[in-house]
Design a protein around this motif. Structure first.
Motif, mmCIF file in Angstrom:
data_model
loop_
_atom_site.group_PDB
_atom_site.id
_atom_site.type_symbol
_atom_site.label_atom_id
_atom_site.label_comp_id
_atom_site.label_asym_id
_atom_site.label_seq_id
_atom_site.Cartn_x
_atom_site.Cartn_y
_atom_site.Cartn_z
ATOM 1 N N UNK A 1 0.827 -1.196 0.000
ATOM 2 C CA UNK A 1 0.000 0.000 0.000
ATOM 3 C C UNK A 1 0.872 1.261 0.000
ATOM 4 N N UNK A 2 1.976 1.227 0.738
ATOM 5 C CA UNK A 2 2.860 2.392 0.795
ATOM 6 C C UNK A 2 3.524 2.642 -0.562
ATOM 7 N N UNK A 3 3.956 1.556 -1.223
ATOM 8 C CA UNK A 3 4.556 1.712 -2.554
ATOM 9 C C UNK A 3 3.514 2.234 -3.537
ATOM 10 N N UNK A 4 2.299 1.733 -3.424
ATOM 11 C CA UNK A 4 1.218 2.190 -4.302
ATOM 12 C C UNK A 4 0.975 3.683 -4.125
ATOM 13 N N UNK A 5 1.022 4.148 -2.890
ATOM 14 C CA UNK A 5 0.828 5.578 -2.631
ATOM 15 C C UNK A 5 1.945 6.415 -3.249
ATOM 16 N N UNK A 6 3.171 5.899 -3.187
ATOM 17 C CA UNK A 6 4.290 6.615 -3.802
ATOM 18 C C UNK A 6 4.094 6.717 -5.315
ATOM 19 N N UNK A 7 3.636 5.633 -5.931
ATOM 20 C CA UNK A 7 3.396 5.655 -7.380
ATOM 21 C C UNK A 7 2.288 6.650 -7.723
ATOM 22 N N UNK A 8 1.216 6.669 -6.915
ATOM 23 C CA UNK A 8 0.121 7.610 -7.164
ATOM 24 C C UNK A 8 0.634 9.049 -7.145
ATOM 25 N N UNK A 9 1.505 9.346 -6.186
ATOM 26 C CA UNK A 9 2.061 10.695 -6.096
ATOM 27 C C UNK A 9 2.927 11.018 -7.319
ATOM 28 N N UNK A 10 3.701 10.028 -7.781
ATOM 29 C CA UNK A 10 4.545 10.239 -8.960
ATOM 30 C C UNK A 10 3.691 10.477 -10.200
ATOM 31 N N UNK B 1 11.178 -2.246 -10.468
ATOM 32 C CA UNK B 1 11.499 -3.051 -9.292
ATOM 33 C C UNK B 1 11.853 -2.127 -8.130
ATOM 34 N N UNK B 2 11.278 -2.422 -6.972
ATOM 35 C CA UNK B 2 11.486 -1.598 -5.781
ATOM 36 C C UNK B 2 12.311 -2.383 -4.753
ATOM 37 N N UNK B 3 13.418 -1.792 -4.337
ATOM 38 C CA UNK B 3 14.264 -2.381 -3.306
ATOM 39 C C UNK B 3 13.987 -1.623 -2.001
ATOM 40 N N UNK B 4 13.465 -2.334 -1.007
ATOM 41 C CA UNK B 4 13.109 -1.694 0.254
ATOM 42 C C UNK B 4 14.348 -1.421 1.093
ATOM 43 N N UNK B 5 14.279 -0.382 1.888
ATOM 44 C CA UNK B 5 15.394 -0.058 2.773
ATOM 45 C C UNK B 5 15.395 -0.991 3.973
ATOM 46 N N UNK B 6 16.539 -1.143 4.591
ATOM 47 C CA UNK B 6 16.633 -1.966 5.789
ATOM 48 C C UNK B 6 15.733 -1.417 6.882
ATOM 49 N N UNK B 7 15.675 -0.104 6.991
ATOM 50 C CA UNK B 7 14.852 0.504 8.029
ATOM 51 C C UNK B 7 13.386 0.179 7.879
ATOM 52 N N UNK B 8 12.895 0.158 6.650
ATOM 53 C CA UNK B 8 11.482 -0.152 6.427
ATOM 54 C C UNK B 8 11.170 -1.585 6.810
ATOM 55 N N UNK B 9 12.123 -2.480 6.565
ATOM 56 C CA UNK B 9 11.921 -3.880 6.911
ATOM 57 C C UNK B 9 11.892 -4.065 8.422
ATOM 58 N N UNK B 10 12.748 -3.357 9.118
ATOM 59 C CA UNK B 10 12.829 -3.509 10.573
ATOM 60 C C UNK B 10 11.605 -2.952 11.282
ATOM 61 N N UNK B 11 10.911 -2.026 10.629
ATOM 62 C CA UNK B 11 9.740 -1.391 11.252
ATOM 63 C C UNK B 11 8.661 -2.398 11.602
ATOM 64 N N UNK B 12 8.648 -3.543 10.922
ATOM 65 C CA UNK B 12 7.609 -4.528 11.181
ATOM 66 C C UNK B 12 7.724 -5.096 12.587
ATOM 67 N N UNK B 13 8.931 -5.143 13.140
ATOM 68 C CA UNK B 13 9.101 -5.667 14.494
ATOM 69 C C UNK B 13 8.349 -4.794 15.487
ATOM 70 N N UNK C 1 11.379 4.415 3.068
ATOM 71 C CA UNK C 1 11.082 2.987 2.928
ATOM 72 C C UNK C 1 11.785 2.395 1.709
ATOM 73 N N UNK C 2 12.306 3.247 0.819
ATOM 74 C CA UNK C 2 12.939 2.770 -0.406
ATOM 75 C C UNK C 2 14.453 2.944 -0.364
ATOM 76 N N UNK C 3 15.137 1.904 -0.795
ATOM 77 C CA UNK C 3 16.582 2.003 -0.978
ATOM 78 C C UNK C 3 16.881 2.496 -2.389
ATOM 79 N N UNK C 4 16.209 1.854 -3.369
ATOM 80 C CA UNK C 4 16.401 2.275 -4.769
ATOM 81 C C UNK C 4 15.343 1.610 -5.641
ATOM 82 N N UNK C 5 15.276 2.039 -6.889
ATOM 83 C CA UNK C 5 14.411 1.408 -7.885
ATOM 84 C C UNK C 5 15.248 1.029 -9.093
#
Length: 561
Positions: A3-12, A88-100, A75-79
């Motif tokens: 959903x977060x990636x989708x929101x970023x695309x909508x903004x773009x 292709x979206x590469x998530x940042x380490x920080x975004x992955x850790x947020x799930x904890x 939340x993004x490292x790069x595309x």
């Protein structure tokens, strides 16, 4: 995360519309998929391919513009742009850790959502004839149906579970005659035994209880035996109540409860069947032929018309089914799901056609059906076919006695209902990594063991300090675990939407595999306080998600094994 990636695309895309790179009336349908190959990133979208024609440019060129217009996000490292124009979206380490943090803060609520918004849904399942013990096929229906109820409740639906008793018709007559024969001293080997009689030892149990004058309480029925072997109707009433009680007890041992038990006989007693026939006739969808009353189901997609009332005046089985489902609609259920055996496949079109013919505003394709295939039980490489008590099949009670409730429920729900299932008793009893339910429960117990060991060593765990140290989670195994945890809410949402609880079972097996691999490769209770805190937080998050997922399957999460 989708959903977060989708929101970023909508903004773009909004930026590109403003720049007149895209038409002002662009209404994109953004699809985000998880990649199978991690070298291609974590998530991918084909949005550039779907909008290329409207933009009047090549997909790769549009993908480049979209990537350049994406807002900066932590939340993004790069595309990367791949193939004909996939992003292709590469998530940042920080975004992955947020799930904890999300898991630990939400606890049992993690993975739940409110997509159902309190709407009413009814799930009918098991619905066994009260003519004998529940068999393993009924058990599969119970495991799948109850898990569907749990999933719907977890996603915000107002769920009602229901068991429909076919307590009328020829099978009940056969049951009564069988018990009566036993009451008269006959055995299945006797020449006078009813031709279509039931032969299992349970018939002798019912007859013995009837002759002894026992009283049976089964849900809404309270029946005391008349003790008279000649009173067929009294035997019928007692036998149905006796077997209903037995089925109820088996289901309770299986941790399955129903909000309502609905009797087929009530449809006749209330006049609902006759009212349904009259309505179908009034709507002009019936005709007489050969002394029978037919419903023109071909008007609603069936391959041929169906008899409703036979030449002898009796109704075919699908007519009370139509009356029953009209009753469900009148009770205000927006959605109805029937979990039944694959042998009910032919009734799906007929029941839906009958409901359409009533012209009551019932949507086409209502109700939904989940049909499960047969179960084959194996032991020592051989198929197990017979239970002495049932006479011709393996009972659910047999299976629970053999391997326990948890293993029975997990194994019966772990494959898609449309697939045939082999239940390997030896595997279900094994305490090994090959046994998926043991493997999952052991992961939960392992985390509990870590916490006990920490306490025994005089250590403590500060959750807030641990959450501040999540940047210590940098190992490959830890990244895999974080990504797996992040998928759980999506798995639950999809499983509830598609009535597929087996996807939760498979997810838990994968999560347990990731956890065991990490546990074996990296010590948790290390000297470094920050690393220890971070790994304890990750362990606790895994434990919580396993407990949440097992609960959706009706399986326990033991603290020790």
């Amino acid at each position: 995360m989708k959903e977060k990636i989708s929101q970023l695309i909508e903004q773009a895309l909004a930026v590109l519309v403003e720049q007149q790179q895209l038409p002002a009336d662009t209404t994109p349908r953004i699809q985000i998929d998880r990649t199978k190959d991690k070298s291609h990133g974590d998530l991918a979208s084909n949005i550039a391919l779907t909008l290329a024609k409207a933009a009047g440019m090549k997909p790769r060129d549009l993908a480049t513009l979209i990537c350049e217009a994406l807002p900066v996000s932590d939340i993004l490292d790069r595309t990367e742009i791949a193939g004909p124009g996939f992003i292709n979206f590469f998530l940042s380490q920080g975004s992955s850790r947020a799930v904890v943090r999300q898991v630990l803060e939400q606890g049992e609520a993690f993975g739940r959502n409110n997509t159902g918004e309190g709407r009413r849904v009814q799930v009918e399942f098991v619905s066994a004839n009260p003519t004998g013990p529940l068999h393993v096929g009924h058990g599969r229906g119970a495991a799948v149906g109850d898990s569907i109820c749990r999933l719907l409740a977890a996603t915000g639906w107002d769920v009602a579970s229901e068991f429909y008793y076919n307590d009328a018709g020829a099978q009940i007559d056969n049951l009564a005659r069988s018990v009566q024969a036993r009451c008269q001293g006959l055995s299945p080997e006797s020449p006078e035994w009813p031709e279509d009689g039931y032969r299992g030892d349970y018939i002798a149990d019912v007859a013995k209880a009837y002759l002894a004058g026992e009283t049976v309480d089964a849900a809404d029925k309270h029946v005391t035996s008349a003790t008279d072997p000649a009173d067929t109707e009294a035997i019928r009433q007692f036998a149905v109540a006796y077997l209903r009680r037995e089925q109820d007890l088996d289901l309770k041992a299986f941790a399955v409860n129903f909000d309502l038990y609905f009797l087929e006989s009530s449809l006749y007693e209330s006049g609902a069947v006759e009212e349904t026939v009259a309505r179908l006739i009034d709507q002009g969808h019936t005709y007489e032929d050969g002394g029978a009353l037919w419903l023109r189901t071909t008007d609603f997609g069936d391959d041929k018309d169906r008899v409703m009332r036979k030449t002898d005046g009796g109704y075919t089985y699908f007519l009370p089914d139509v009356a029953y489902h009209l009753n469900k609609w009148q009770r205000g259920f927006e959605r109805v799901i029937n979990e039944q055996g694959a042998d009910h496949h032919s009734t799906v079109t007929r029941v839906r056609a009958g409901l359409q013919a009533l012209d009551k505003g019932i949507p086409a394709g209502w109700p939904d059906y989940v049909l499960h295939q047969m179960v084959t039980v194996m032991r020592d490489g051989e198929e197990v076919k017979i239970s002495k008590r049932a006479g011709s099949y393996v009972t659910l009670h047999d299976l629970i006695d053999e391997v326990g409730r948890d293993a029975t429920r997990y194994f019966l729900v772990a494959r898609g209902p449309s697939s045939q299932l082999t239940f390997d008793i030896d595997l279900a009893l094994s305490q090994s990594n090959d046994n998926p339910v043991y493997y999952i429960q052991y992961a939960h117990a392992r985390v509990c063991s870590i916490m006990r060991k920490l306490a025994e060593e005089g250590g403590s765990w500060d959750r807030e300090a641990a959450l501040a140290d999540l940047d210590q989670l940098q190992e490959e195994h830890e990244t895999a675990l974080l990504r797996r945890l992040d998928r759980y809410p999506e798995v639950v949402a999809n499983a509830a939407r598609d009535s597929e609880p087996h996807t939760v079972a498979n997810y838990l097996k994968d999560l347990a595999g990731d956890f065991h691999a990490w546990y074996n490769a990296h010590k948790t209770l290390v000297e470094d306080t920050q690393v220890r805190n971070a790994r304890l937080a990750l362990s606790e998050a895994v434990r919580q998600v396993i407990a949440n997922g097992l609960d959706l399957l009706g399986v326990s999460a033991p603290e020790s094994m």
